[in-house]
Design a protein around this motif. Structure first.
Motif: not given
Length: 407
Positions: A72, A217, A253, A255
């Motif tokens: 992140s 995130e 997740n 992303r």
């Protein structure tokens, strides 16, 4: 044969390699476990049962949690924030020491070092600062700061699982001295490197390559981490289940791919621990360790005494490494005062780790990363500051243990 394989394995751990071969500590441990299996010194079923699933699962889960902060861009954001503050070299050193200790106590010191050391090095070179004291300060603080919590380092997790320590009990017994050690680190480095803070900017030094900062995130990872810590402190849920549950939430997740997340899990550490569990179990089955401990007790050396376990852990950590030392000692220590024993082991390991480069994984990460960027940190340079830091920290640990013992 079991004794021979055991001794050869730990001799290889102490050397960090097998002379004449390109085999590191993880390879040495794996070869030792394989030798015991193929020579029938331990049955496959017994080897499988020897590996502590709770310990390995706890470490794996927390590695995944920490990897969420890497992908992140959180660590990169912290590095840029620190570098952008209008601080002089001593102020910057103090801030980096604090950041290292706080992050390491929550997100595991080795993972924090892997993520941040390259960034600190490149930012120091770009600002025309001598990177060595900054890197050493970060390394030393990552080791001593991590000693204060169960999740600060792999060896703390081994100790806490082996002695069945509570999160809050461990922290109450070890956190304060681990934080007090930070002032000692700053003082030693400020004295050793007085007048040596600046250097000419390195021509053509590569600009740091930052991972884009993903606020959402990072917030998600922070929330999961907070829930994990609260669960550790306020419930009696198995810690390994909490850590695995947190890992599952973060791996699910949209992303980042699970491959990106798992790429930052240190599989070598997990393999090293699993192999040493097997080697130690085979040795324990012979009865020799128990006989040796009884013989030492008869001669006045009682590993059950906190001061003895503190000093023994300190010496062993600098010979074979922190994690192997924890695996060696923890099974044979009494459970009469587990918090005190756990504090002695954790502080002995964390406070002794800065004597030499190979005393900790963080030290090796710092030196190897610096070498890649043309900055040489020799054993002498490392130990010039590391030895006085370790002596002062160990004295602090002795004083703290005497206080806990009511002496």
């Amino acid at each position: 044969m079991t004794l021979t394989i055991f001794l050869l394995t730990y001799a290889g751990m102490a050397l960090g390699r097998i002379p004449g071969f390109r085999v590191d500590r993880t390879g040495v441990a794996l070869l030792g476990a394989i030798a015991l299996l193929v020579s029938d010194r331990i049955a496959p079923e017994a080897a499988w049962m020897a590996v502590s699933f709770p310990t390995v699962a706890l470490l794996f889960g927390l590695m995944v949690v920490s990897s969420a902060f890497i992908v992140s861009g959180f660590y990169d954001w912290v590095a840029r924030w620190v570098a952008g503050l209008p601080l002089g070299p001593r102020g910057l050193l103090a801030l980096l020491i604090g950041v290292a200790a706080v992050l390491s106590s929550i997100l595991t010191n080795d993972v924090v070092a892997v993520a941040m050391v390259p960034l600190i090095l490149q930012l120091a070179l770009a600002r025309g600062l001598n990177p060595v004291p900054l890197l050493l300060g970060f390394c030393f603080a990552a080791n001593t700061g991590a000693a204060g919590t169960v999740i600060g380092s792999p060896q703390n997790m081994i100790i806490a699982q082996g002695l069945n320590l509570s999160f809050t009990g461990f922290m109450a017994a070890a956190l304060l001295p681990s934080m007090l050690s930070l002032g000692l680190i700053w003082g030693v480095l400020a004295l050793v490197y007085r007048g040596k803070w600046l250097q000419a900017p390195v021509a053509g030094a590569a600009a740091p390559s930052f991972i884009p900062f993903e606020r959402l995130e990072t917030a998600k990872a922070a929330l999961v981490t907070l829930v994990v810590v609260i669960a550790f402190m306020a419930t009696d849920w198995p810690r390994e289940n909490v850590a695995l549950g947190a890992a599952a939430v973060l791996l699910l997740n949209r992303r980042f791919s699970s491959t990106d997340m798992l790429a930052h899990v240190d599989g070598e550490v997990l393999l090293l621990l699993g192999s040493l569990f097997i080697v130690n179990a085979a040795m324990a089955a012979t009865g020799l360790p128990q006989e040796m401990i009884a013989a030492l007790r008869d001669h006045g050396v009682d590993l059950a005494h906190p001061m003895t376990s503190f000093l023994t852990m300190g010496v062993l950590s600098d010979i074979v490494g922190n994690n192997p030392a924890a695996l060696l000692l923890t099974p044979y220590l009494p459970r009469t005062d587990p918090e005190l024993t756990g504090a002695a082991l954790a502080l002995g390991s964390g406070f002794s780790s800065n004597v030499v480069i190979f005393g900790s994984l963080a030290g090796m990460i710092v030196v190897q990363t610096a070498q890649k960027h043309g900055v040489t940190i020799s054993l002498g340079e490392f130990s010039k500051a590391g030895i006085p830091v370790t002596i002062l920290c160990m004295l602090l640990g002795v004083g703290w243990l005497l206080f806990l013992m009511g002496a």
